[in-house]
Design a protein around this motif. Sequence first.
Motif, PDB file in Angstrom:
ATOM      1  N   UNK A   1       0.846  -1.173  -0.035  1.00  0.00           N
ATOM      2  CA  UNK A   1       0.027   0.051  -0.034  1.00  0.00           C
ATOM      3  C   UNK A   1       0.718   1.539   0.031  1.00  0.00           C
ATOM      4  N   UNK A   2       2.057   1.423   0.455  1.00  0.00           N
ATOM      5  CA  UNK A   2       2.840   2.341   0.308  1.00  0.00           C
ATOM      6  C   UNK A   2       2.580   3.334   1.699  1.00  0.00           C
ATOM      7  N   UNK A   3       1.531   2.950   2.477  1.00  0.00           N
ATOM      8  CA  UNK A   3       1.055   3.436   3.840  1.00  0.00           C
ATOM      9  C   UNK A   3       2.015   3.141   5.099  1.00  0.00           C
ATOM     10  N   UNK A   4       1.505   3.709   6.005  1.00  0.00           N
ATOM     11  CA  UNK A   4       2.315   3.463   7.385  1.00  0.00           C
ATOM     12  C   UNK A   4       1.463   2.560   8.264  1.00  0.00           C
ATOM     13  N   UNK A   5       2.244   1.473   8.602  1.00  0.00           N
ATOM     14  CA  UNK A   5       1.454   0.336   9.679  1.00  0.00           C
ATOM     15  C   UNK A   5       1.817   0.400  10.774  1.00  0.00           C
ATOM     16  N   UNK A   6       0.994   0.574  11.845  1.00  0.00           N
ATOM     17  CA  UNK A   6       1.178   0.355  13.097  1.00  0.00           C
ATOM     18  C   UNK A   6       0.735  -1.102  13.901  1.00  0.00           C
ATOM     19  N   UNK A   7       1.349  -1.377  14.865  1.00  0.00           N
ATOM     20  CA  UNK A   7       1.124  -2.439  15.636  1.00  0.00           C
ATOM     21  C   UNK A   7       0.923  -2.106  16.901  1.00  0.00           C
ATOM     22  N   UNK A   8      -0.106  -2.015  17.855  1.00  0.00           N
ATOM     23  CA  UNK A   8      -0.302  -1.385  19.067  1.00  0.00           C
ATOM     24  C   UNK A   8      -0.884  -2.380  19.961  1.00  0.00           C
ATOM     25  N   UNK A   9      -0.745  -2.218  21.401  1.00  0.00           N
ATOM     26  CA  UNK A   9      -1.740  -3.047  22.121  1.00  0.00           C
ATOM     27  C   UNK A   9      -2.172  -1.831  23.220  1.00  0.00           C
ATOM     28  N   UNK A  10      -3.198  -2.592  23.878  1.00  0.00           N
ATOM     29  CA  UNK A  10      -3.989  -1.660  24.943  1.00  0.00           C
ATOM     30  C   UNK A  10      -3.153  -1.856  26.227  1.00  0.00           C
ATOM     31  N   UNK A  11      -3.030  -0.687  26.934  1.00  0.00           N
ATOM     32  CA  UNK A  11      -2.467  -0.660  28.275  1.00  0.00           C
ATOM     33  C   UNK A  11      -3.434   0.496  29.067  1.00  0.00           C
ATOM     34  N   UNK A  12      -4.471   0.036  29.656  1.00  0.00           N
ATOM     35  CA  UNK A  12      -5.212   0.783  30.148  1.00  0.00           C
ATOM     36  C   UNK A  12      -6.196   1.267  29.163  1.00  0.00           C
ATOM     37  N   UNK A  13      -6.467   2.465  29.349  1.00  0.00           N
ATOM     38  CA  UNK A  13      -7.209   3.249  28.561  1.00  0.00           C
ATOM     39  C   UNK A  13      -6.286   3.809  27.243  1.00  0.00           C
ATOM     40  N   UNK A  14      -5.048   3.406  27.375  1.00  0.00           N
ATOM     41  CA  UNK A  14      -4.086   3.934  26.189  1.00  0.00           C
ATOM     42  C   UNK A  14      -3.659   2.810  25.265  1.00  0.00           C
ATOM     43  N   UNK A  15      -3.325   3.424  23.974  1.00  0.00           N
ATOM     44  CA  UNK A  15      -2.651   2.422  22.961  1.00  0.00           C
ATOM     45  C   UNK A  15      -1.254   2.574  23.085  1.00  0.00           C
ATOM     46  N   UNK A  16      -0.345   1.505  23.182  1.00  0.00           N
ATOM     47  CA  UNK A  16       0.905   1.910  23.110  1.00  0.00           C
ATOM     48  C   UNK A  16       1.621   1.236  21.820  1.00  0.00           C
ATOM     49  N   UNK A  17       2.426   1.876  21.079  1.00  0.00           N
ATOM     50  CA  UNK A  17       2.923   1.145  19.912  1.00  0.00           C
ATOM     51  C   UNK A  17       3.953   0.169  20.106  1.00  0.00           C
ATOM     52  N   UNK A  18       3.753  -0.983  19.596  1.00  0.00           N
ATOM     53  CA  UNK A  18       4.838  -1.921  19.496  1.00  0.00           C
ATOM     54  C   UNK A  18       5.695  -1.814  18.351  1.00  0.00           C
ATOM     55  N   UNK A  19       5.101  -1.458  17.452  1.00  0.00           N
ATOM     56  CA  UNK A  19       6.040  -1.246  16.049  1.00  0.00           C
ATOM     57  C   UNK A  19       5.470  -0.322  15.086  1.00  0.00           C
ATOM     58  N   UNK A  20       6.359   0.288  14.158  1.00  0.00           N
ATOM     59  CA  UNK A  20       5.695   1.483  13.026  1.00  0.00           C
ATOM     60  C   UNK A  20       6.559   1.062  11.611  1.00  0.00           C
ATOM     61  N   UNK A  21       5.798   0.749  10.817  1.00  0.00           N
ATOM     62  CA  UNK A  21       6.693   0.839   9.387  1.00  0.00           C
ATOM     63  C   UNK A  21       6.001   1.516   8.433  1.00  0.00           C
ATOM     64  N   UNK A  22       7.036   2.219   7.549  1.00  0.00           N
ATOM     65  CA  UNK A  22       6.265   3.003   6.591  1.00  0.00           C
ATOM     66  C   UNK A  22       7.555   3.770   6.250  1.00  0.00           C
ATOM     67  N   UNK A  23       7.617   4.121   4.846  1.00  0.00           N
ATOM     68  CA  UNK A  23       8.829   4.797   4.408  1.00  0.00           C
ATOM     69  C   UNK A  23       9.096   6.241   4.855  1.00  0.00           C
ATOM     70  N   UNK A  24       8.811   6.983   3.723  1.00  0.00           N
ATOM     71  CA  UNK A  24       9.252   8.574   4.000  1.00  0.00           C
ATOM     72  C   UNK A  24       7.784   9.040   4.931  1.00  0.00           C
ATOM     73  N   UNK A  25       6.759   8.481   4.451  1.00  0.00           N
ATOM     74  CA  UNK A  25       5.486   9.221   5.140  1.00  0.00           C
ATOM     75  C   UNK A  25       5.626   8.889   6.736  1.00  0.00           C
ATOM     76  N   UNK A  26       6.447   8.038   7.321  1.00  0.00           N
ATOM     77  CA  UNK A  26       6.636   7.503   8.556  1.00  0.00           C
ATOM     78  C   UNK A  26       6.710   8.694   9.374  1.00  0.00           C
ATOM     79  N   UNK A  27       7.843   9.543   8.797  1.00  0.00           N
ATOM     80  CA  UNK A  27       8.289  10.716   9.589  1.00  0.00           C
ATOM     81  C   UNK A  27       7.237  12.067   9.753  1.00  0.00           C
TER      82      UNK A  27
END
Length: 297
Positions: free
Chosen positions: A111-137
């Motif tokens: 897709x060329x899009x930014x991909x996130x992997x997250x988990x719940x920690x209480x009321x918040x999402x915590x990002x475990x991983x982030x993948x994506x070329x120039x747009x990630x920045x």
Amino acid sequence: MTVVDLDDALSVPAAKKDLPPSMVERMTLILDAFDGRTSRLTLEEVACRTRLPRSTVHRILDQLVRLDWVDHASFGYCLGRRAMGLGGGDNGHSQVRAAAAPLLHELHMQTGMVVHLAVLDGAESVYLDKVGGRMAATLPSRVGGRVPAYTTAGGKAMLAWVDPEQVDGMYGPRLSRSTDRTITELSTLHQELNRIRQRRGLAFERGEAVRGIGCVGVAVRSADGPVAGISLCGDARTVQLERVAPLVVDAAREVTRTLHPELGTPRRGRRTPEIPDSSWSTETLDQLLAVQSGQWL
């Protein structure tokens, strides 16, 4: 100073030892009643295993739930995030990351899009991983970063599979605003989570966490609830989230099969799905997901 003879201390009648005298001892008995991370017990089962009065167990469990040592859901009680974190463990996050990593990279390549992997920690999402070329920045998200779960597609996808009573306990009636499109009423959030469940777990958000960014997310689930959330993010002005939604569904299904093979259908050889040529209406997408996703999504 009074000197206590050790032999005398050890000779206390057994009847006086039946009920541990301190809160710490009782709390330890209750936590020890759970066999492991996946152990789920009713109030009666905890009282039976600890041999403590039911009223005592109920009172202590209430305090442990408030302090996140224990979680309470419709099935009963299980160990909470604080208990899971003892001993330097990572709550199984490394296993989730390892299972998801190849799928995250595949999603980005497709897709060329930014991909996130997250988990719940209480009321918040915590990002475990982030993948994506120039747009990630261009996105403020980062590995280890936290955001209110209700503001993101991946977070809402996970919240949809949390008991509504637990969601009520996570948030007050008013939710803090990240952008002018953020959900700010708890009642509105419940309506949104219900729509996600009706779409077999598929969540969308357009500019709710970051202005101008649109995301689609799906939860990775176990028998006990949401394990993680996978999401695709792109420019809300140009990306057609409905077109890429089936790819996120497929990735979440694959991670679930890896982590919990007992929940998936037999593998028949994975085929890399192609992005559809045109976007679908909500009705068409619902029908597609009902066929593709089965009951676990």
